[in-house]
Motif scaffolding. Structure first.
Motif, PDB file in Angstrom:
ATOM      1  N   TRP A   1       0.815  -1.211   0.000  1.00 20.06           N
ATOM      2  CA  TRP A   1       0.000   0.000   0.000  1.00 20.06           C
ATOM      3  C   TRP A   1       0.851   1.264   0.000  1.00 20.06           C
ATOM      4  CZ3 TRP A   1      -4.261  -0.909   4.279  1.00 20.06           C
ATOM      5  CH2 TRP A   1      -5.095  -1.963   3.898  1.00 20.06           C
ATOM      6  N   VAL A   2       1.815   1.351   0.924  1.00 20.57           N
ATOM      7  CA  VAL A   2       2.542   2.618   1.132  1.00 20.57           C
ATOM      8  C   VAL A   2       3.577   2.912   0.048  1.00 20.57           C
ATOM      9  CG1 VAL A   2       2.145   2.570   3.625  1.00 20.57           C
ATOM     10  CG2 VAL A   2       4.309   1.687   2.711  1.00 20.57           C
ATOM     11  N   THR A   3       3.989   1.891  -0.701  1.00 17.59           N
ATOM     12  CA  THR A   3       4.972   2.121  -1.762  1.00 17.59           C
ATOM     13  C   THR A   3       4.321   2.304  -3.131  1.00 17.59           C
ATOM     14  OG1 THR A   3       5.295  -0.262  -2.074  1.00 17.59           O
ATOM     15  CG2 THR A   3       6.809   0.878  -0.553  1.00 17.59           C
ATOM     16  N   HIS A   4       3.032   2.156  -3.219  1.00 15.02           N
ATOM     17  CA  HIS A   4       2.311   2.332  -4.479  1.00 15.02           C
ATOM     18  C   HIS A   4       2.320   3.819  -4.866  1.00 15.02           C
ATOM     19  CE1 HIS A   4      -1.031   2.451  -7.326  1.00 15.02           C
ATOM     20  NE2 HIS A   4      -0.788   1.154  -7.511  1.00 15.02           N
TER      21      HIS A   4
ATOM     22  N   LYS B   1       0.024   5.670  -5.851  1.00 14.49           N
ATOM     23  CA  LYS B   1      -1.158   6.345  -5.308  1.00 14.49           C
ATOM     24  C   LYS B   1      -0.904   6.887  -3.893  1.00 14.49           C
ATOM     25  CE  LYS B   1      -5.925   5.326  -3.926  1.00 14.49           C
ATOM     26  NZ  LYS B   1      -5.820   5.588  -2.499  1.00 14.49           N
ATOM     27  N   ALA B   2       0.044   6.282  -3.192  1.00 14.33           N
ATOM     28  CA  ALA B   2       0.324   6.664  -1.807  1.00 14.33           C
ATOM     29  C   ALA B   2       1.496   7.635  -1.698  1.00 14.33           C
ATOM     30  CB  ALA B   2       0.589   5.418  -0.979  1.00 14.33           C
ATOM     31  N   ALA B   3       1.747   8.420  -2.733  1.00 14.35           N
ATOM     32  CA  ALA B   3       2.907   9.326  -2.738  1.00 14.35           C
ATOM     33  C   ALA B   3       2.917  10.246  -1.516  1.00 14.35           C
ATOM     34  CB  ALA B   3       2.927  10.148  -4.023  1.00 14.35           C
ATOM     35  N   PHE B   4       1.751  10.709  -1.070  1.00 15.14           N
ATOM     36  CA  PHE B   4       1.704  11.626   0.071  1.00 15.14           C
ATOM     37  C   PHE B   4       2.028  10.924   1.389  1.00 15.14           C
ATOM     38  CE2 PHE B   4      -0.976  14.036  -2.955  1.00 15.14           C
ATOM     39  CZ  PHE B   4      -0.230  15.191  -2.989  1.00 15.14           C
ATOM     40  N   TRP B   5       2.094   9.584   1.384  1.00 18.46           N
ATOM     41  CA  TRP B   5       2.473   8.832   2.582  1.00 18.46           C
ATOM     42  C   TRP B   5       3.983   8.888   2.790  1.00 18.46           C
ATOM     43  CZ3 TRP B   5      -1.528   7.831   5.517  1.00 18.46           C
ATOM     44  CH2 TRP B   5      -1.396   7.015   6.627  1.00 18.46           C
TER      45      TRP B   5
ATOM     46  N   THR C   1      -6.154   4.733   2.022  1.00 17.29           N
ATOM     47  CA  THR C   1      -6.890   3.676   1.328  1.00 17.29           C
ATOM     48  C   THR C   1      -5.938   3.032   0.327  1.00 17.29           C
ATOM     49  OG1 THR C   1      -7.747   5.258  -0.288  1.00 17.29           O
ATOM     50  CG2 THR C   1      -9.153   4.760   1.606  1.00 17.29           C
ATOM     51  N   PRO C   2      -6.034   1.732   0.160  1.00 19.58           N
ATOM     52  CA  PRO C   2      -5.084   1.046  -0.725  1.00 19.58           C
ATOM     53  C   PRO C   2      -5.413   1.268  -2.197  1.00 19.58           C
ATOM     54  CG  PRO C   2      -6.651  -0.517   0.145  1.00 19.58           C
ATOM     55  CD  PRO C   2      -6.937   0.799   0.822  1.00 19.58           C
ATOM     56  N   PRO C   3      -4.425   1.021  -3.047  1.00 20.08           N
ATOM     57  CA  PRO C   3      -4.680   1.108  -4.481  1.00 20.08           C
ATOM     58  C   PRO C   3      -5.626  -0.012  -4.903  1.00 20.08           C
ATOM     59  CG  PRO C   3      -2.522   0.163  -4.074  1.00 20.08           C
ATOM     60  CD  PRO C   3      -3.059   0.613  -2.744  1.00 20.08           C
ATOM     61  N   THR C   4      -6.388   0.247  -5.949  1.00 21.60           N
ATOM     62  CA  THR C   4      -7.300  -0.784  -6.458  1.00 21.60           C
ATOM     63  C   THR C   4      -7.479  -0.603  -7.958  1.00 21.60           C
ATOM     64  OG1 THR C   4      -9.498  -1.769  -6.268  1.00 21.60           O
ATOM     65  CG2 THR C   4      -9.358   0.612  -5.943  1.00 21.60           C
ATOM     66  N   ASP C   5      -7.705  -1.713  -8.627  1.00 19.14           N
ATOM     67  CA  ASP C   5      -8.022  -1.678 -10.060  1.00 19.14           C
ATOM     68  C   ASP C   5      -9.519  -1.543 -10.284  1.00 19.14           C
ATOM     69  OD1 ASP C   5      -5.333  -1.981 -10.804  1.00 19.14           O
ATOM     70  OD2 ASP C   5      -5.491  -4.179 -10.723  1.00 19.14           O
TER      71      ASP C   5
END
Length: 180
Positions: A25-28, A30-34, A100-104
């Motif tokens: 989740w945190v390295t995706h 989408k989670a750049a702000f993390w 929230t996690p990335p999702t397809d």
């Protein structure tokens, strides 16, 4: 996935058991702000072991109605973590982060349901009067979500890792926002 906030439950994060999931989740992108894009699995384990050992910072997984991890929530005491020296905390303040996690297969309204469930969970504690957040000033998506649940921006602040928008939401502001 659901958008019904009552469908979510919370459990303490297990830094070792949950590290692989969190790492994804945190390295995706989408989670750049993390700010953990380059983190290794060991980095994630260590970061969350530090949180687990910290009496002023807690990580929880939000679970869907099937008991599957659906999002990450962190809560912290802003008098001791994250915002020390950047504002004057009041009794009853609690800081919050959520991911929230990335999702397809995105579900319309899911992230809003998550932040609503997170806020409801925080306000279940009668000692909590106000939630404090400090998202990156350029994270316009989370600013809109914050506004939807009652957050009011106060001012920009400079944290070591980012320029942030300090915002607050009282119990009353939250209740008014989600009842509309």
């Amino acid at each position: 996935m659901t958008t019904d906030t009552a469908a979510f439950t919370f459990r303490p994060l297990d830094p070792l058991k949950d590290a692989e999931l969190l790492h994804s989740w945190v390295t995706h992108p989408k989670a750049a702000f993390w700010m953990m894009q380059e983190a290794t699995l060991v980095d994630v384990e260590r970061a969350y072991m530090d949180i687990a050992a910290d009496e002023h910072h807690h990580a929880l997984l939000g679970l869907d109605r099937d008991g599957e991890p659906a999002f990450l929530m962190e809560k912290y005491d802003p008098a001791h973590r994250e915002l020390v020296g950047l504002y004057e905390p009041l009794p009853g303040d609690i800081g919050m982060h959520f991911l929230t996690p990335p999702t397809d297969t995105p579900v319309h309204g899911f992230t809003r349901a998550v932040i609503t469930a997170v806020m409801a969970h925080l306000f279940e504690d009668p000692a909590v009067d106000r939630v404090v957040v400090e998202p990156d000033v350029s994270n316009t998506a989370v600013h809109a979500l914050n506004a939807a649940v009652g957050f009011v921006p106060e001012r920009e602040i400079q944290k070591p890792e980012k320029k942030a928008l300090l915002s607050f939401c009282t119990r009353e502001q939250f209740e008014k926002a989600v009842l509309v």
